[in-house]
Every structure is written in C-alpha cells, then in structure tokens.
Design an enzyme around this catalytic site. Structure first.
Site, PDB file in Angstrom:
ATOM      1  CE1 TYR A 206      38.078  36.448  38.891  1.00 16.57           C
ATOM      2  CE2 TYR A 206      39.414  34.525  39.430  1.00 16.57           C
ATOM      3  CZ  TYR A 206      38.991  35.475  38.521  1.00 16.57           C
ATOM      4  OH  TYR A 206      39.482  35.449  37.236  1.00 16.57           O
ATOM      5  CE  LYS A 210      36.278  35.414  35.827  1.00 16.81           C
ATOM      6  NZ  LYS A 210      35.991  36.139  34.573  1.00 16.81           N
ATOM      7  CB  THR A 243      45.626  41.229  32.711  1.00 16.84           C
ATOM      8  OG1 THR A 243      44.918  40.499  33.743  1.00 16.84           O
ATOM      9  CG2 THR A 243      45.689  40.385  31.444  1.00 16.84           C
TER      10      THR A 243
END
Length: 326
Positions: A206, A210, A243
C-alpha cells in the site's frame, strides 16, 4: 530472519507515520474550504466517486456547477450517488460510468466511452483506492495495490491526457489531482520487484503504491511543462480519514481504531477538502508539481524528487500497461 524483517519493517514504518498524522490532527484543525469560483461548463471525472471522499468531492464539484462523471466499479452505488447529488438540486450535473481500475481492458473501454460522448475534460481526480488487502492480483496479474491504486490511474491519466490538453487554456488550465497519502513517507520503491513477489506485505504494498503516485505526479508535471501544455498535476494528502479503507485492518486494530477515529480522524468531507481546493481554487491556477496537505504545499518524501527514479518508474509503468513512452 531477513524475510521476517522485510515483512515487519513496512508495518512499523506505516504505523509510525500514522501516529505522527494523528498527533498533527489532534493539534491542528482541518482545512476549511474558502469560497471557490463557479465551475459552470467545466467537466470532471472522479474515480471512486460513489462513496467516501470521492463522493464528497463529486458532490462539491457539482455544487460549483460542474458536470461530474463518477467512475466506479459498483453500478448500484454509482447510480445512488448520482441520484443523491441530483436531489440536492445543484447547478451541475452528475452521471455514472463503469470503471474497474483493476482491469486495463476496462480502463480503455471507459476512456473510449467517455471520448465517444464528445465532452471536454477539465478536471481528473484520481481518488479511488484500496488498502491493506490480502495478497491478490488484478485481472492482468499485477499486485492489487500497485495495479489498482497506481497503474490503473497511470494508464487512465495517460489515455485522457489528450482530452485534458485540448480543454486547457492559458489562465484556465485543466487539472489532474491525484490522491496520495502520508503513508508514502513509509514507502520503499523496489524497481526490481514492484509486485512484491519476493516477500508480500500488504502494508508495504500500500505504501509503495502511494509513493509511486507522487513520483508519477511530479514526472507528469515535468512533461506537461516541457510540452507547454495548459494542464497541471498535483498530489494530495487527505490525512487520516474515517472511510471504508480501514475495513481490512485486523480485528484488534479495528477495535482500537473505532474510538480513535471518532476523536482524531477527519470526516470524508474534511478529507476531500484539499482535493476540491486543488481542482478549483484560483490560487492554484497554473500551479503544478506540488504535494498538498491540509490546504497547503508541503514537502513529500526525499525520493519523490529524484528525477532518475521518476523517469525509471515512468518507463517501467509504460511497459507494464502497454503504452509507448512519450
């Protein structure tokens, strides 16, 4: 032993960055959007625009008068998002187009469908993403974080560049806004193993995806500037936002996250504010190649300014997605 370190170190780096972000958010207010100029007649695409920060971005752009295309891979969610935006009575328009960023074929089909509409394109918000998923591959055999978060947006942006360039004007540039994350500071870019096949760690995968997005943004801006194009590209860090991205945390981490999220995490609307600002603010007209956090420019990781690394990643990415290098 080396394998264990390769697995554990990315986790430690990622959570250390997370702690620093939470401390910042504890003592600093979220960026509040100023009054933004109307965007009547302008067209935007927002990936992952059906929920979370993507939805907040889409609805705000529509409230400014934009025609917003919500790109997502769950049709029911997309239709519901469009209906919600229309029910709010905004001046702008919203519509949904199917896009699966984990499929190069789907990305090409999406771009063709969009271009068949004959619409201009003034804003592209690369927002969609996944986080900390168990080891999986995309339809084309890429590690899922790298393939969806990074390569999918890399291909999408490149295929839409001609539309963005045609739509941009002096003092009215088209804008590319790419959602990165503070986790990029914890990222390590292994050019010989971008797919994480030697030792898979979801945290490392991850963070790498990014990090790659920031390198991509800077190199893209360099190319746009060299070509004299009226298009800007910026990377945005939304902070830690409450989120669905965190749904893949392990059970103990999920339990710890809930009370912390209520106190310290940003809401999706707050998390989307800097992306909305980057897409529309007059102060950022003609400004590109920036890393934006909490409404301001800040320094990204040192490696992101390495021109050779930017160029190498771009070259490898073109090869992986089947693009001729410009």
């Amino acid at each position: 032993m080396m394998w264990l370190l390769s697995f554990i170190l990315p986790i430690i780096r990622l959570y250390w960055v997370g702690v620093q972000v939470l401390l910042y958010q504890l003592f600093n207010k979220s960026f509040a959007l100023p009054v933004l100029p109307k965007q009547n007649g302008r067209v935007a695409i927002v990936t992952g625009g059906a929920r979370g920060m993507g939805f907040e971005t889409a609805r705000h752009l529509a409230s400014l008068g934009m025609h917003v295309v919500i790109a997502g891979n769950v049709e029911e969610e997309g239709r519901a998002a469009v209906k919600s935006i229309h029910e709010e009575g905004h001046q702008g328009k919203a519509e949904f187009l199917f896009l699966d960023l984990a499929s190069l074929k789907s990305i090409r089909q999406f771009v063709q469908r969009f271009k068949d509409r004959g619409l201009p394109l003034h804003v592209l918000v690369n927002n969609a993403g996944i986080m900390l998923v168990p080891e999986r591959k995309t339809e084309d055999g890429f590690e899922l974080h790298f393939g969806l978060n990074y390569l999918g947006h890399f291909l999408l942006t490149n295929l839409l560049l001609d539309s963005l360039k045609r739509s941009g004007r002096q003092k009215a540039c088209s804008r590319i806004v790419t959602m990165s994350s503070a986790t990029h500071y914890a990222g390590r870019l292994n050019m010989e193993d971008l797919q994480g096949r030697s030792c898979y760690c979801a945290h490392g995968a991850y963070a790498q995806s990014k990090l790659a997005l920031v390198l991509f943004t800077y190199h893209l801006q360099e190319k746009l500037t060299a070509g004299g194009d009226h298009v800007t590209a910026n990377a945005v860090d939304p902070g830690m936002v409450d989120t669905d991205l965190y749904q893949n945390l392990c059970s103990p981490a999920q339990a710890a996250k809930r009370p912390v999220a209520k106190m310290l995490f940003r809401t999706p609307a707050e998390g989307a504010s800097t992306a909305i600002y980057a897409a529309t603010a007059s102060e950022l007209e003609g400004v590109g190649g920036c890393y934006l956090y909490n409404g301001g420019k800040t320094q990204s990781a040192d490696i992101t300014y390495d021109g050779e690394k930017q160029a190498e990643l771009w070259k490898r990415s073109c090869s992986l997605v089947g693009l001729q290098q410009a």
